[in-house]
Design a protein around this motif. Sequence first.
Motif, PDB file in Angstrom:
ATOM      1  N   PRO A  81     -10.316  49.758 -21.668  1.00  0.00           N
ATOM      2  CA  PRO A  81     -11.087  49.968 -22.903  1.00  0.00           C
ATOM      3  C   PRO A  81     -12.418  49.206 -22.898  1.00  0.00           C
ATOM      4  N   LEU A  82     -12.426  47.992 -22.345  1.00  0.00           N
ATOM      5  CA  LEU A  82     -13.663  47.216 -22.268  1.00  0.00           C
ATOM      6  C   LEU A  82     -14.643  47.841 -21.277  1.00  0.00           C
ATOM      7  N   VAL A  83     -14.108  48.383 -20.192  1.00  0.00           N
ATOM      8  CA  VAL A  83     -14.958  49.062 -19.211  1.00  0.00           C
ATOM      9  C   VAL A  83     -15.601  50.288 -19.849  1.00  0.00           C
ATOM     10  N   PHE A  84     -14.807  51.034 -20.598  1.00  0.00           N
ATOM     11  CA  PHE A  84     -15.332  52.216 -21.300  1.00  0.00           C
ATOM     12  C   PHE A  84     -16.441  51.823 -22.275  1.00  0.00           C
ATOM     13  N   GLU A  85     -16.215  50.769 -23.051  1.00  0.00           N
ATOM     14  CA  GLU A  85     -17.198  50.333 -24.045  1.00  0.00           C
ATOM     15  C   GLU A  85     -18.490  49.843 -23.409  1.00  0.00           C
ATOM     16  N   SER A  86     -18.431  49.362 -22.163  1.00  0.00           N
ATOM     17  CA  SER A  86     -19.625  48.850 -21.492  1.00  0.00           C
ATOM     18  C   SER A  86     -20.605  49.954 -21.136  1.00  0.00           C
ATOM     19  N   GLY A  87     -20.129  51.197 -21.072  1.00  0.00           N
ATOM     20  CA  GLY A  87     -21.011  52.310 -20.739  1.00  0.00           C
ATOM     21  C   GLY A  87     -21.084  52.630 -19.263  1.00  0.00           C
ATOM     22  N   VAL A  88     -20.165  52.073 -18.466  1.00  0.00           N
ATOM     23  CA  VAL A  88     -20.132  52.358 -17.030  1.00  0.00           C
ATOM     24  C   VAL A  88     -20.067  53.867 -16.799  1.00  0.00           C
ATOM     25  N   ASP A  89     -20.793  54.351 -15.797  1.00  0.00           N
ATOM     26  CA  ASP A  89     -20.898  55.791 -15.571  1.00  0.00           C
ATOM     27  C   ASP A  89     -19.710  56.383 -14.826  1.00  0.00           C
ATOM     28  N   ALA A  90     -19.048  55.590 -13.980  1.00  0.00           N
ATOM     29  CA  ALA A  90     -17.873  56.089 -13.255  1.00  0.00           C
ATOM     30  C   ALA A  90     -17.135  54.925 -12.630  1.00  0.00           C
ATOM     31  N   LEU A  91     -15.864  55.146 -12.317  1.00  0.00           N
ATOM     32  CA  LEU A  91     -15.061  54.190 -11.572  1.00  0.00           C
ATOM     33  C   LEU A  91     -14.672  54.801 -10.242  1.00  0.00           C
ATOM     34  N   ILE A  92     -14.694  53.981  -9.201  1.00  0.00           N
ATOM     35  CA  ILE A  92     -14.320  54.409  -7.858  1.00  0.00           C
ATOM     36  C   ILE A  92     -12.898  53.941  -7.613  1.00  0.00           C
ATOM     37  N   VAL A  93     -12.009  54.858  -7.264  1.00  0.00           N
ATOM     38  CA  VAL A  93     -10.576  54.554  -7.241  1.00  0.00           C
ATOM     39  C   VAL A  93      -9.915  55.216  -6.036  1.00  0.00           C
ATOM     40  N   SER A  94      -8.864  54.585  -5.515  1.00  0.00           N
ATOM     41  CA  SER A  94      -8.109  55.189  -4.409  1.00  0.00           C
ATOM     42  C   SER A  94      -6.635  55.368  -4.739  1.00  0.00           C
ATOM     43  N   ASP A  95      -6.136  54.636  -5.730  1.00  0.00           N
ATOM     44  CA  ASP A  95      -4.725  54.700  -6.112  1.00  0.00           C
ATOM     45  C   ASP A  95      -4.514  55.820  -7.133  1.00  0.00           C
ATOM     46  N   LEU A  96      -3.487  56.650  -6.934  1.00  0.00           N
ATOM     47  CA  LEU A  96      -3.267  57.796  -7.818  1.00  0.00           C
ATOM     48  C   LEU A  96      -2.840  57.368  -9.213  1.00  0.00           C
ATOM     49  N   GLY A  97      -2.073  56.276  -9.310  1.00  0.00           N
ATOM     50  CA  GLY A  97      -1.698  55.766 -10.627  1.00  0.00           C
ATOM     51  C   GLY A  97      -2.912  55.263 -11.386  1.00  0.00           C
ATOM     52  N   ALA A  98      -3.802  54.567 -10.676  1.00  0.00           N
ATOM     53  CA  ALA A  98      -5.046  54.101 -11.291  1.00  0.00           C
ATOM     54  C   ALA A  98      -5.916  55.272 -11.706  1.00  0.00           C
ATOM     55  N   LEU A  99      -5.912  56.316 -10.888  1.00  0.00           N
ATOM     56  CA  LEU A  99      -6.677  57.523 -11.219  1.00  0.00           C
ATOM     57  C   LEU A  99      -6.203  58.126 -12.540  1.00  0.00           C
ATOM     58  N   GLU A 100      -4.898  58.179 -12.735  1.00  0.00           N
ATOM     59  CA  GLU A 100      -4.351  58.724 -13.979  1.00  0.00           C
ATOM     60  C   GLU A 100      -4.764  57.865 -15.179  1.00  0.00           C
ATOM     61  N   LEU A 101      -4.729  56.551 -15.017  1.00  0.00           N
ATOM     62  CA  LEU A 101      -5.148  55.657 -16.103  1.00  0.00           C
ATOM     63  C   LEU A 101      -6.620  55.873 -16.458  1.00  0.00           C
ATOM     64  N   ILE A 102      -7.444  55.986 -15.445  1.00  0.00           N
ATOM     65  CA  ILE A 102      -8.886  56.170 -15.661  1.00  0.00           C
ATOM     66  C   ILE A 102      -9.145  57.489 -16.384  1.00  0.00           C
TER      67      ILE A 102
END
Length: 393
Positions: A81-102
């Motif tokens: 939620p804090l990452v979202f509020e910061s205005g970041v344009d994208a997250l780089i991810v390799s884990d499928l569980g993390a991908l679902e969370l993002i």
Amino acid sequence: MVELLSPAGNFTSLSSALKNGADSVYIGIQGFNMRAHSTNFSLSELEKAVNMAHKHESRLYVCTNTMMKNQDLHALEKILPLVFESGVDALIVSDLGALELIRDHHLEAHYSVQGNASNTRTLHTLKKLGVKRAILSRELSLEEIKQISSNSPLEIEVFIHGAQCMALSGRCFLSSYLYQKNANCGECLQPCRKVWKMECEDGSKLILEKEDHMTHFLSPRDMCMIEYIPELMESGVTAFKIEGRARSADYVGEVTRVYQEAINTYHNGWSFKSQWLDDLKNVFNRGFDQGFYFQKPLQDSPSNQSPYIKKDVGEVVNYFSQVKAAEVRLWSDLKLGDELIIQGPTTGSVKQKAESMQIEGLDITKAIKGQNVGLKVDEKVRSGDLIYKKVKR
């Protein structure tokens, strides 16, 4: 237009990348990226970093591409939620569980090179999982990249410059085996960059070129694709990525500047400039080849191949805008004609020569350790900025 994506390990490198033309920058946050030993950014600094990038009309991506266990996913879920509020344009991810969370937190997801995406079917699957962009495996040839790009449902990103790993897309266990430091959690101590010899239990040794049977045979050269910008531009790729979040701000700035200039030259009528290659050789490098783009990389390399090293010579105490000069406290000698690099979190990385120096209003040709000297500067610098001079090896 292709996107030029540059690395940043701290605010100095971020400033340097943006001022030298990066269309986007990728950073790491503490605890969730593949450069745990770099400075990285804290959660409280994310909004400032995003604002800096957006002020330059660039995008900011955050790496969350480590191997993730249950506790890691729980920690990631708390901060999203804090990452979202910061205005970041994208997250780089390799884990499928993390991908679902993002995806569930409505953040744009880019699939990391750590995921080793190497075919079009994988990209179609990733599309269903909510991925917008895939960073392709480094082990693909240019022809294979063209084939994938022509049928891809996603944006495609490829590495074009920087360090290469002896393991498949960076999935290495050598650091874990030798030092109990997990490379796939960002803790790699780079044992591959050391000098090694190989000996079998029957006493036979690997035949190497060096007399002492020691070599950097686990350490590949850096990738450098500056001579092949037209081929890359016509491959259908969306983004060109520069490796180097653990490298210095002057490296980030120089490599970004060179590749952005080359991209602009392509649009205005391609003509390769040999100076580009010279400039890239003058910052940290392990020698160059083209990775897997045209053939398998065959040669090993020792450490830095640049003909120069940076010597820390002082820091800025004050800046006087009316006369464009800085008061500098020296902890090493400095003379007229020395090539300087001035670096700081807001300044980024500025290159210039020492062309004019004064002490108490009098022109001087040389200053010594311990003195405060007035230095004419080409660009605005700030108190606390560090000053280096380039010294030939």
